[in-house]
Design a protein around this motif. Structure first.
Motif, PDB file in Angstrom:
ATOM      1  N   ARG A 151      58.741  32.776 -37.248  1.00  0.00           N
ATOM      2  CA  ARG A 151      58.837  31.357 -37.593  1.00  0.00           C
ATOM      3  C   ARG A 151      60.102  31.054 -38.383  1.00  0.00           C
ATOM      4  O   ARG A 151      60.719  31.958 -38.963  1.00  0.00           O
ATOM      5  N   TYR A 152      60.456  29.779 -38.389  1.00  0.00           N
ATOM      6  CA  TYR A 152      61.548  29.337 -39.261  1.00  0.00           C
ATOM      7  C   TYR A 152      60.993  29.174 -40.666  1.00  0.00           C
ATOM      8  O   TYR A 152      59.798  28.957 -40.845  1.00  0.00           O
ATOM      9  N   ALA A 153      61.873  29.244 -41.643  1.00  0.00           N
ATOM     10  CA  ALA A 153      61.435  29.052 -43.028  1.00  0.00           C
ATOM     11  C   ALA A 153      61.620  27.591 -43.407  1.00  0.00           C
ATOM     12  O   ALA A 153      62.721  27.061 -43.311  1.00  0.00           O
TER      13      ALA A 153
ATOM     14  N   GLU B 220      57.110  35.499 -31.956  1.00  0.00           N
ATOM     15  CA  GLU B 220      58.377  34.829 -32.227  1.00  0.00           C
ATOM     16  C   GLU B 220      58.380  34.429 -33.696  1.00  0.00           C
ATOM     17  O   GLU B 220      57.582  33.602 -34.105  1.00  0.00           O
TER      18      GLU B 220
ATOM     19  N   LYS C 256      67.733  31.520 -41.150  1.00  0.00           N
ATOM     20  CA  LYS C 256      67.775  32.782 -41.880  1.00  0.00           C
ATOM     21  C   LYS C 256      68.841  33.720 -41.332  1.00  0.00           C
ATOM     22  O   LYS C 256      69.205  34.681 -41.974  1.00  0.00           O
ATOM     23  N   SER C 257      69.266  33.458 -40.085  1.00  0.00           N
ATOM     24  CA  SER C 257      70.204  34.384 -39.452  1.00  0.00           C
ATOM     25  C   SER C 257      71.098  33.604 -38.490  1.00  0.00           C
ATOM     26  O   SER C 257      70.824  32.442 -38.195  1.00  0.00           O
ATOM     27  N   TYR C 258      72.139  34.263 -37.996  1.00  0.00           N
ATOM     28  CA  TYR C 258      73.020  33.595 -37.031  1.00  0.00           C
ATOM     29  C   TYR C 258      72.283  33.321 -35.727  1.00  0.00           C
ATOM     30  O   TYR C 258      72.591  32.374 -35.022  1.00  0.00           O
TER      31      TYR C 258
ATOM     32  N   LYS D 227      60.798  24.763 -27.551  1.00  0.00           N
ATOM     33  CA  LYS D 227      59.589  24.638 -28.377  1.00  0.00           C
ATOM     34  C   LYS D 227      59.783  23.506 -29.385  1.00  0.00           C
ATOM     35  O   LYS D 227      60.877  23.296 -29.883  1.00  0.00           O
TER      36      LYS D 227
ATOM     37  N   SER E 145      71.555  40.027 -42.407  1.00  0.00           N
ATOM     38  CA  SER E 145      70.263  39.363 -42.206  1.00  0.00           C
ATOM     39  C   SER E 145      69.165  40.406 -42.160  1.00  0.00           C
ATOM     40  O   SER E 145      69.438  41.605 -42.170  1.00  0.00           O
TER      41      SER E 145
ATOM     42  N   GLU F 245      61.577  41.251 -38.866  1.00  0.00           N
ATOM     43  CA  GLU F 245      61.198  39.840 -38.928  1.00  0.00           C
ATOM     44  C   GLU F 245      59.905  39.640 -38.124  1.00  0.00           C
ATOM     45  O   GLU F 245      59.017  38.888 -38.524  1.00  0.00           O
TER      46      GLU F 245
ATOM     47  N   GLU G 293      69.238  32.332 -35.566  1.00  0.00           N
ATOM     48  CA  GLU G 293      68.561  31.051 -35.797  1.00  0.00           C
ATOM     49  C   GLU G 293      69.575  29.899 -35.815  1.00  0.00           C
ATOM     50  O   GLU G 293      69.263  28.801 -35.362  1.00  0.00           O
TER      51      GLU G 293
ATOM     52  N   ASP H  95      74.085  41.146 -39.406  1.00  0.00           N
ATOM     53  CA  ASP H  95      73.461  40.156 -38.533  1.00  0.00           C
ATOM     54  C   ASP H  95      73.698  40.514 -37.063  1.00  0.00           C
ATOM     55  O   ASP H  95      74.797  40.892 -36.659  1.00  0.00           O
ATOM     56  N   TYR H  96      72.646  40.342 -36.295  1.00  0.00           N
ATOM     57  CA  TYR H  96      72.657  40.678 -34.875  1.00  0.00           C
ATOM     58  C   TYR H  96      73.817  40.042 -34.118  1.00  0.00           C
ATOM     59  O   TYR H  96      74.362  40.603 -33.182  1.00  0.00           O
ATOM     60  N   ASN H  97      74.226  38.819 -34.545  1.00  0.00           N
ATOM     61  CA  ASN H  97      75.270  38.093 -33.818  1.00  0.00           C
ATOM     62  C   ASN H  97      76.689  38.386 -34.298  1.00  0.00           C
ATOM     63  O   ASN H  97      77.643  37.821 -33.779  1.00  0.00           O
TER      64      ASN H  97
ATOM     65  N   MET I  12      58.759  33.291 -45.377  1.00  0.00           N
ATOM     66  CA  MET I  12      57.974  33.208 -44.145  1.00  0.00           C
ATOM     67  C   MET I  12      56.476  33.275 -44.442  1.00  0.00           C
ATOM     68  O   MET I  12      55.663  32.912 -43.601  1.00  0.00           O
TER      69      MET I  12
ATOM     70  N   ILE J  92      64.049  22.780 -42.107  1.00  0.00           N
ATOM     71  CA  ILE J  92      64.097  24.239 -42.044  1.00  0.00           C
ATOM     72  C   ILE J  92      65.515  24.732 -42.262  1.00  0.00           C
ATOM     73  O   ILE J  92      66.486  24.064 -41.910  1.00  0.00           O
ATOM     74  N   PHE J  93      65.607  25.873 -42.898  1.00  0.00           N
ATOM     75  CA  PHE J  93      66.890  26.528 -43.156  1.00  0.00           C
ATOM     76  C   PHE J  93      66.965  27.774 -42.284  1.00  0.00           C
ATOM     77  O   PHE J  93      66.028  28.571 -42.265  1.00  0.00           O
TER      78      PHE J  93
END
Lengths: 468, 250
Positions: free
Chosen positions: B184-186, B182, A316-318, A271, B34, B40, A320, B12-14, B78, A313-314
């Motif tokens: 969005r990014y911040a 999905e 927010k999570s791993y 995307k 996170s 989210e 991302e 965090d999920y990861n 967000m 953009i920053f």
């Protein structure tokens, strides 16, 4: 089977070699499928003793030895030659893959050379340590190959080159003698440092069997910033600003140009997350401190330092972090989906990058307007991957014909800007002519003499680096 | 229309989860935290509704320690408008979380409450349903599509073997599934704006609720390690192993 081969494998177990044609051909072609050599057998030694035994025999019978890790070389360094008068054998290190010892007090790890880079990373991560090397092929490449080719990657900006992090090495030399220098010390001023010669020698001086490498504390938190710039000067200025303010908390600073971004979006169905622009940068910052609101302060700094922060953009999570890194790491994969592409891995001093990019881009567009540049890489380490493709598939034939002209433009400009024709990929078979042309004759002569000392019979990865 | 979006701060999920040596829980010290990924998605859905003009205010709520403010800020970056942090140091079980949220619902009177169908730390998948009961609100759980239809919402739910579309009246609770959107990014300017947005802090004690735990964690253990595969030499050995070890043949 050939008499010499029977002699070679005398002391090996059945699962330590294969002369099945399918196995041999898998190990004889390089990752980019540009070099396809001939070997008679692939040997997977399970111990250093077995390796010593084989190498002694190779030296005696003058058999060419092609050392191989994960076979991810981008310069044809890890595959046999196509036309060799000598018998060629591949030594693959995948069965010498033990993690020998992690020393948490000295911050060092002893590993055998067949360990896969990603396995080492995961092993250390579980113990809250961090390995100072990461490259795109981490899931396949082996640490021995990384050391032999002196791999660079995305972490050099923070942790320095692999060379600077290697405390010790072990290797089997051309005559079968065993070189061991595994001292677990940072300082060792006792004459010539032989292990440094082996690092980056691309398997031409000895076969690395184990290493002692520095490790680092794992960051408490890592975040990725992805942003755009309309010109390279602003991007480089911003890099200097971050570097001055955040020094070694900056763990990556990567460049992606417009063509590279469009390619990933198209070929990998990604995307578009940032407005189209000429340059993108991916910045990774890591927090090793327990400072409150560490990243909050970084956000403030970015906001104040950037004229236009709209397209930043920053993460927010791993998750991302991973998604954003994809835009950088998928570029080489996207390139393989092009019909044709000419690859270069160069380094240019930071203050000359802008001049280099402008001059080279202009000269290449003069050959044909369809010839465009995919430019990405570790700009924080002055390292650019600078690859040429045609926007019109019909012109791929022309691009192929112009390959040597294009290479010459690029390498001349690299040289004139004080850079290197191979920053992290090495020389292998691909850049032999460039080595001869762009290193001084003094350097080449000394390299040849060194090769003679270590490998008088020229059995170790012959005709790599230079023609013997 | 006002929305209340509930977000939870989780590991965090990861991050590879590590069980504490004394088996009382999992290691959270120096571990990256996170926003719960399902939450989210809830924030994203609310922001989208606001962009469409369905909502005019988004309130982001979290229950937890001071650090949960960070999670609320993520939601505000967000596109949330303001935040509420209900402060507590104890780990609340789903029923107690629902009770606390019900107090905020009483106070804020949102027309729509959106939250993740579950949090990835305890995987309870109970809070939304319990809250609906306590507040006597309509509920649409496991939402993969939400559309406003007059004064109601048409919600497509992911159910066993397919999709189901239901219509819910306002006020309602929607719990979100992964396919809904999905997030969005911040962007940096939005992160900066979020820093100026108000987060109201309320002590959990001020509600006068009985928040005693009914669940007791006896022991936390790692899942059993998967045994590595083995290579068999021939078909006979394979059949032997399938009989003697895998016990799938007799």
């Amino acid at each position: 089977m050939n008499e010499q081969l029977t002699y070679l494998i005398q002391n090996l177990d059945q699962n330590e070699y294969s002369y099945e044609s399918e196995v041999i051909s898998n190990h004889s072609i390089d990752w980019r499928k540009n070099f396809n050599g001939n070997a008679s057998i692939v040997i997977f030694p399970k111990s250093v003793d077995k390796l010593v035994n084989v190498i002694k025999k190779c030296n005696e019978k003058k058999i060419s030895v092609i050392p191989q890790g994960g076979n991810t070389s981008l310069v044809g360094g890890s595959v046999p030659l196509e036309n060799s008068k000598m018998l060629q054998i591949i030594i693959n290190f995948k069965k010498l893959n033990k993690i020998i010892n992690l020393d948490p007090n000295s911050f060092s790890i002893q590993i055998e050379s067949g360990c896969i880079l990603e396995d080492i990373q995961h092993f250390l991560s579980k113990k809250n340590f961090y390995f100072p090397l990461s490259i795109g092929s981490r899931g396949n490449c082996q640490i021995g190959g990384n050391i032999s080719s002196h791999a660079g990657g995305t972490n050099v900006i923070k942790y320095g080159t692999l060379r600077s992090n290697i405390l010790g090495l072990e290797a089997v030399m051309a005559d079968g003698s065993f070189f061991s220098s595994m001292k677990n010390v940072r300082k060792d001023n006792t004459g010539y440092d032989l292990k440094q010669l082996l690092i980056g020698s691309e398997g031409t001086l000895g076969l690395i069997t184990a290493a002692n490498i520095r490790v680092f504390p794992k960051p408490l938190e890592t975040r990725v910033v992805f942003g755009t710039f309309s010109n390279i000067e602003d991007l480089l200025n911003f890099y200097s600003k971050i570097r001055i303010n955040y020094h070694d908390l900056l763990t990556s600073f990567e460049l992606v140009n417009s063509e590279a971004m469009e390619l990933v979006i198209q070929k990998n169905n990604k995307k578009r997350i940032l407005k189209k622009n000429n340059f993108y940068c991916l910045i990774e910052l890591s927090n090793f401190t327990h400072n409150v609101d560490f990243f909050g302060k970084i956000e403030d700094f970015f906001f104040e330092s950037l004229e236009d922060s709209e397209d930043f953009i920053f993460s927010k999570s791993y998750e991302e972090n991973k998604q954003l890194w994809d835009y950088r790491e998928l570029i080489p994969i996207a390139e393989t989906k092009l019909e044709f592409c000419i690859n270069h891995d160069i380094s240019i001093p930071l203050d000359k990058i802008s001049s280099f990019i402008k001059k080279t881009e202009k000269e290449i567009s003069l050959i044909d307007k369809c010839f465009r540049i995919i430019n990405f890489g570790h700009i924080g380490d002055n390292n650019l991957h600078y690859n040429i493709f045609s926007t019109d598939d019909k012109k791929n034939e022309k691009l192929k014909q112009k390959q040597s002209v294009i290479n010459k433009i690029i390498f001349e400009n690299v040289s004139n800007h004080g850079g290197s024709f191979s920053a992290e990929h090495g020389v292998g078979q691909l850049r032999i002519d460039e080595l001869k042309r762009y290193k001084t004759s003094f350097e080449v002569e000394q390299m040849r003499k060194i090769k003679k000392i270590f490998d008088p019979n020229n059995i170790l990865n012959p005709n790599k680096l230079f023609k013997n | 229309m006002k929305a209340l979006v509930c977000v939870k701060r989780v590991i965090d999920y990861n991050v590879k989860i590590r069980v504490k040596a004394d088996k009382t829980g999992v290691e959270t010290e120096n571990v990256k935290m996170s926003m719960n990924p399902f939450d989210e998605i809830a924030v994203e859905e609310a922001v989208k509704m606001k962009e469409k003009g369905i909502l005019n205010e988004i309130v982001v709520l979290s229950i937890g320690s001071e650090s949960s403010q960070e999670t609320i800020r993520s939601g505000l970056a967000m596109g949330g408008d303001r935040g509420i942090l209900v402060k507590t140091t104890s780990d609340l079980e789903p029923l107690n979380v629902a009770k606390v949220i019900s107090k905020i619902v009483e106070k804020e009177k949102p027309e729509i409450i959106i939250m993740g169908k579950q949090a990835i730390d305890d995987d309870s998948n109970q809070t939304g349903q319990m809250l609906a009961q306590i507040c006597n609100l309509s509920q649409a759980t496991f939402a993969s599509k939400v559309e406003k239809n007059g004064e109601k919402f048409d919600v497509t739910r992911e159910i066993d073997g397919g999709l189901e579309t239901i219509s819910v009246e306002l006020p309602c609770i929607i719990t979100t599934d992964l396919r809904l959107n999905e997030p969005r990014y911040a962007s940096l300017p939005n992160i900066m704006k979020a820093k100026q947005k108000k987060i109201e802090q309320i002590d959990v004690g001020s509600f006068g609720l009985n928040l005693e735990s009914r669940l007791e964690i006896i022991e936390v253990n790692d899942p059993p390690e998967r045994k590595p595969g083995i290579m068999v030499q021939d078909v006979e050995e394979l059949i032997g192993k399938l009989k003697s070890e895998a016990k799938v043949l007799s």
